[in-house]
Structure formats: C-alpha cells, structure tokens
Design a protein around this motif. Structure first.
Motif, PDB file in Angstrom:
ATOM      1  N   PHE A 167      95.715  14.023 -32.631  1.00 37.32           N
ATOM      2  CA  PHE A 167      95.723  12.507 -32.466  1.00 37.32           C
ATOM      3  C   PHE A 167      94.154  12.030 -32.783  1.00 37.32           C
ATOM      4  O   PHE A 167      93.462  12.255 -31.779  1.00 37.32           O
ATOM      5  N   GLU A 192      96.408   8.142 -34.597  1.00 36.24           N
ATOM      6  CA  GLU A 192      96.953   8.747 -36.101  1.00 36.24           C
ATOM      7  C   GLU A 192      97.016  10.131 -36.030  1.00 36.24           C
ATOM      8  O   GLU A 192      95.901  10.729 -35.513  1.00 36.24           O
ATOM      9  N   ARG A 193      97.909  10.858 -36.701  1.00 33.90           N
ATOM     10  CA  ARG A 193      98.043  12.397 -36.587  1.00 33.90           C
ATOM     11  C   ARG A 193      97.013  12.843 -37.662  1.00 33.90           C
ATOM     12  O   ARG A 193      97.257  12.463 -38.899  1.00 33.90           O
TER      13      ARG A 193
END
Length: 202
Positions: free
Chosen positions: A100, A104-105
């Motif tokens: 992450f 956000e991944r």
C-alpha cells in the motif's frame, strides 16, 4: 403464469426446456427457478455457457451455480463504471510484491521472458471501477489447484482464471455462484453435456 413463467427471465418456453435439458440438466423446478434467477440478476447467458447448474450427488444433493470467467467479465463490461481488468501468473523466479502506497494498493510484478520463470505459484488480478477504486485478489496455486487433466495441462491459464473470477465477483458483489476454475465437479452427476472449464482458454 406458474413457477416457470419464461417472461420473468427473458426466455421463451422452448428455451427454458432446452436449458433444463442441457446446462441445468436433472434440476428440479425449484432449482431451475434459482438458476434462472441468478442468470437474470447478473445477465448471464446459459446458451453461451456463461453459467450452468452442477447437480451435486444426484437427487440427494443440491445444485451449485457455476459461472465462467467469461460470463463474469461479460457482466462487468455491461456496467457503466467498469474501467478494466489486469492480472498475470506469478512464477517462482518472478519478482512479485504487493504493498500500500498512500492508501492505494500497488502491485510490482517483474520477470524476464528470456529466462526460466520457474513453476507457477499463483496469479493475481485487479478490477478497476470508476469512482469505486480497485479490487485485488491473489490466488495461490497451493490453495486452488485441482487434481484434473486440465489443471495438469494448463496450470497457468487455470490459476489466472481463478484470480480473475474472484476479483470480478468481489468487485461487483456477485454472490450465490462459484467460479468454474474453483469448482470441484467430481461429485456432479449432470455435466456430461457441459464442456470442461478449460475449453475457453485464451
């Protein structure tokens, strides 16, 4: 009127009869209604074998509604917020990491096609929806591999289908079904007319 009113599902009486003789073979009227309801809800085409009903253990068991990866993807493409789907097979010698970054991944997946990648160890998939973010799923081979000829012959394609199917189901909250590549159909008694899960390999 009646329990099998075709208009509710968009199929005429002849089509309902054909469904019950092929992809929903040996199902009771109640099981057929359940199958048609799922097809209607997710706009799946049983004649294109996007979905079929596996009758487990004969009349003593229930049914499992199996949806192909292509059926799930077709459903996604009909949604206004679908952006794209990405994914790949992970091998033992690949560099693969998920982390992450700023909430956000991020997936980092690198490999050299000129070198031996090693055995397949899993697959990942990400489905992006507009205004809904991205849904990610990783499928380890050790957890999902089946003892069947198609898995032995095409392990890369099959494990990727698992990851893609799971990501699509999670992204669009598709419940009450199982992906074709995840399903152990050895206990199914009615699938003689249904192609194996590997027949639509791309």
């Amino acid at each position: 009127g009646g329990i099998l009113t075709p208009a509710r599902y968009g199929f005429d009486p002849g089509q309902v009869k054909a469904i019950k003789q092929t992809v929903a073979k040996d199902c009771t009227d109640a099981e057929l209604v359940m199958f048609l309801e799922v097809c209607a809800r997710y706009e799946l085409d049983p004649f294109a074998k996007q979905a079929y009903a596996a009758k487990m253990n004969g009349n003593s068991g229930g049914i499992s509604i199996i949806v192909s990866r292509d059926g799930l993807l077709a459903h996604a493409h009909k949604q206004a917020d679908f952006v794209n789907m990405d994914g790949d097979v992970v091998c033992a010698n690949d560099h693969f990491a998920m982390e992450f970054v700023g909430g956000e991944r991020q997936v980092s997946h690198k490999y050299d096609m000129t070198k031996e990648r090693g055995v397949v160890i899993g697959a990942w998939a990400m489905v992006q929806r507009r205004d809904h973010g991205t849904t990610y799923f990783y499928a380890p081979m050790s957890e999902y591999r089946r003892s069947s000829p198609i898995w032995g012959k095409h392990p890369s394609a099959m494990i990727l289908k698992v990851a893609e199917s799971m990501a699509l189901r999670k992204a669009y909250s598709i419940s009450g079904v199982v992906g074709e590549a995840e399903m152990d159909t050895s206990r199914a008694t009615n699938l003689t007319s249904v192609p194996s899960a590997g027949n639509d390999l791309h």
